[in-house]
Scaffold this active site. Structure first.
Site, PDB file in Angstrom:
ATOM      1  N   GLY A  46      -4.712  13.485 -13.213  1.00  0.00           N
ATOM      2  CA  GLY A  46      -4.690  13.953 -11.834  1.00  0.00           C
ATOM      3  C   GLY A  46      -3.494  14.858 -11.615  1.00  0.00           C
ATOM      4  O   GLY A  46      -2.533  14.821 -12.379  1.00  0.00           O
ATOM      5  N   GLN A  51       3.068  19.493  -7.072  1.00  0.00           N
ATOM      6  CA  GLN A  51       3.660  19.439  -8.411  1.00  0.00           C
ATOM      7  C   GLN A  51       3.698  20.810  -9.090  1.00  0.00           C
ATOM      8  O   GLN A  51       4.405  20.990 -10.065  1.00  0.00           O
ATOM      9  CB  GLN A  51       2.885  18.458  -9.298  1.00  0.00           C
ATOM     10  CG  GLN A  51       3.092  17.002  -8.908  1.00  0.00           C
ATOM     11  CD  GLN A  51       2.226  16.086  -9.747  1.00  0.00           C
ATOM     12  OE1 GLN A  51       1.041  15.932  -9.479  1.00  0.00           O
ATOM     13  NE2 GLN A  51       2.797  15.499 -10.776  1.00  0.00           N
ATOM     14  N   CYS A 110       3.148   9.866 -14.655  1.00  0.00           N
ATOM     15  CA  CYS A 110       3.081  10.988 -13.722  1.00  0.00           C
ATOM     16  C   CYS A 110       3.506  12.236 -14.473  1.00  0.00           C
ATOM     17  O   CYS A 110       4.464  12.202 -15.247  1.00  0.00           O
ATOM     18  CB  CYS A 110       4.021  10.726 -12.546  1.00  0.00           C
ATOM     19  SG  CYS A 110       4.077  12.070 -11.350  1.00  0.00           S
ATOM     20  N   LEU A 111       2.805  13.341 -14.251  1.00  0.00           N
ATOM     21  CA  LEU A 111       3.156  14.586 -14.949  1.00  0.00           C
ATOM     22  C   LEU A 111       4.532  15.091 -14.541  1.00  0.00           C
ATOM     23  O   LEU A 111       5.113  15.916 -15.240  1.00  0.00           O
ATOM     24  CB  LEU A 111       2.084  15.654 -14.682  1.00  0.00           C
ATOM     25  CG  LEU A 111       0.722  15.381 -15.329  1.00  0.00           C
ATOM     26  CD1 LEU A 111      -0.322  16.364 -14.829  1.00  0.00           C
ATOM     27  CD2 LEU A 111       0.807  15.425 -16.846  1.00  0.00           C
ATOM     28  N   HIS A 152      -2.386   7.916  -5.894  1.00  0.00           N
ATOM     29  CA  HIS A 152      -1.143   8.473  -6.454  1.00  0.00           C
ATOM     30  C   HIS A 152      -0.962   9.932  -6.021  1.00  0.00           C
ATOM     31  O   HIS A 152       0.127  10.338  -5.615  1.00  0.00           O
ATOM     32  CB  HIS A 152      -1.212   8.335  -7.986  1.00  0.00           C
ATOM     33  CG  HIS A 152      -0.076   8.933  -8.751  1.00  0.00           C
ATOM     34  ND1 HIS A 152       0.796   8.171  -9.520  1.00  0.00           N
ATOM     35  CD2 HIS A 152       0.337  10.216  -8.905  1.00  0.00           C
ATOM     36  CE1 HIS A 152       1.687   8.976 -10.084  1.00  0.00           C
ATOM     37  NE2 HIS A 152       1.427  10.232  -9.749  1.00  0.00           N
ATOM     38  N   GLU A 153      -2.042  10.714  -6.083  1.00  0.00           N
ATOM     39  CA  GLU A 153      -1.937  12.146  -5.734  1.00  0.00           C
ATOM     40  C   GLU A 153      -1.723  12.335  -4.224  1.00  0.00           C
ATOM     41  O   GLU A 153      -0.986  13.232  -3.810  1.00  0.00           O
ATOM     42  CB  GLU A 153      -3.176  12.926  -6.185  1.00  0.00           C
ATOM     43  CG  GLU A 153      -3.537  12.832  -7.662  1.00  0.00           C
ATOM     44  CD  GLU A 153      -2.395  13.022  -8.629  1.00  0.00           C
ATOM     45  OE1 GLU A 153      -1.395  13.692  -8.291  1.00  0.00           O
ATOM     46  OE2 GLU A 153      -2.482  12.473  -9.748  1.00  0.00           O
ATOM     47  N   HIS A 156       1.811  11.970  -3.479  1.00  0.00           N
ATOM     48  CA  HIS A 156       2.542  13.203  -3.807  1.00  0.00           C
ATOM     49  C   HIS A 156       2.528  14.169  -2.619  1.00  0.00           C
ATOM     50  O   HIS A 156       3.538  14.800  -2.309  1.00  0.00           O
ATOM     51  CB  HIS A 156       1.879  13.927  -4.989  1.00  0.00           C
ATOM     52  CG  HIS A 156       2.379  13.510  -6.340  1.00  0.00           C
ATOM     53  ND1 HIS A 156       3.702  13.599  -6.709  1.00  0.00           N
ATOM     54  CD2 HIS A 156       1.719  13.036  -7.433  1.00  0.00           C
ATOM     55  CE1 HIS A 156       3.837  13.184  -7.970  1.00  0.00           C
ATOM     56  NE2 HIS A 156       2.650  12.838  -8.433  1.00  0.00           N
TER      57      HIS A 156
HETATM   58 NI    NI Z   1       2.060  12.108 -10.349  1.00  0.00          NI
END
Ligand code: NI
Length: 193
Positions: A46, A51, A110-111, A152-153, A156
């Site tokens: 995701g 991000q 997480c990226l 989660h997204e 963000h």
């Molecule tokens: Ni993340």
């Protein structure tokens, strides 16, 4: 399409709150496509627009890769009963959770924190509403990792990160590890959100 740079914690831009999209323009569709390419290139499940330095309410997700994954972090890589019915990848503008139930604990990555993981408790089943790439309002009911991923997204997009769900002690430990070791440039990375 293009692979975009992903902001890494503790970049303060990750704490901004994203604004809703009024209309799904061609530019925003292009951004969504770039985000998908970026997400796949980084082996993410995701990604949120914040991000990649765009402060609009947009997320992408695709959990299908988990099915064929050999990861031992998961007891089961079977998809959730609702999750497997959903056409992926998911692209949602202005995603909003309209109902939630149950609990799931999942080891999240997480990226923006590559190679760091921690258990986070989320709702097990969610219904989320938003606009797809054609601007149509859609409602998605899902469970499984896709439910975790979407929650989660959406966090963000509100400037919230997965470490905010940890106890202060665990969050401090993670921050200290990142400060000490940083982020690896390469190497095997598991699924991140
Ligand atoms: Ni993340």
């Amino acid at each position: 399409m293009a692979v975009l740079e992903i902001l890494k914690f503790p970049d303060s831009r990750l704490r901004r709150k994203c604004t809703p999209v009024e209309k799904v323009t061609d530019d925003l569709v292009r951004l969504a496509d770039d985000m998908l390419e970026t997400m796949y290139a980084a082996h993410g499940l995701g990604l949120s627009a914040i991000q990649v330095n765009h402060f609009v309410r947009l997320l992408t997700a695709d959990t299908r890769a988990l099915q064929s994954n050999e990861s031992e972090r998961y007891e089961s890589t079977e998809m959730g009963q609702y999750e497997k019915e959903i056409i992926q990848p998911v692209v949602l503008f202005n995603p909003e959770i309209i109902s939630k139930s149950g609990e799931i604990i999942f080891k999240e990555g997480c990226l923006s924190f590559p190679s760091y993981y921690a258990d986070v408790k989320r709702s097990a089943v969610i219904e989320v509403q938003g606009m797809d790439k054609s601007g149509k309002v859609v409602t998605i009911k899902t469970d499984g990792v896709l439910a975790v991923c979407i929650q989660h997204e959406i966090d963000h997009l509100d400037g919230k990160l997965f470490i905010d769900h940890l106890s202060p002690v665990k969050a401090d430990l993670l921050r200290a590890q990142i400060k000490k070791y940083g982020y690896p440039d390469s190497g095997r990375q598991e699924e991140m959100l």
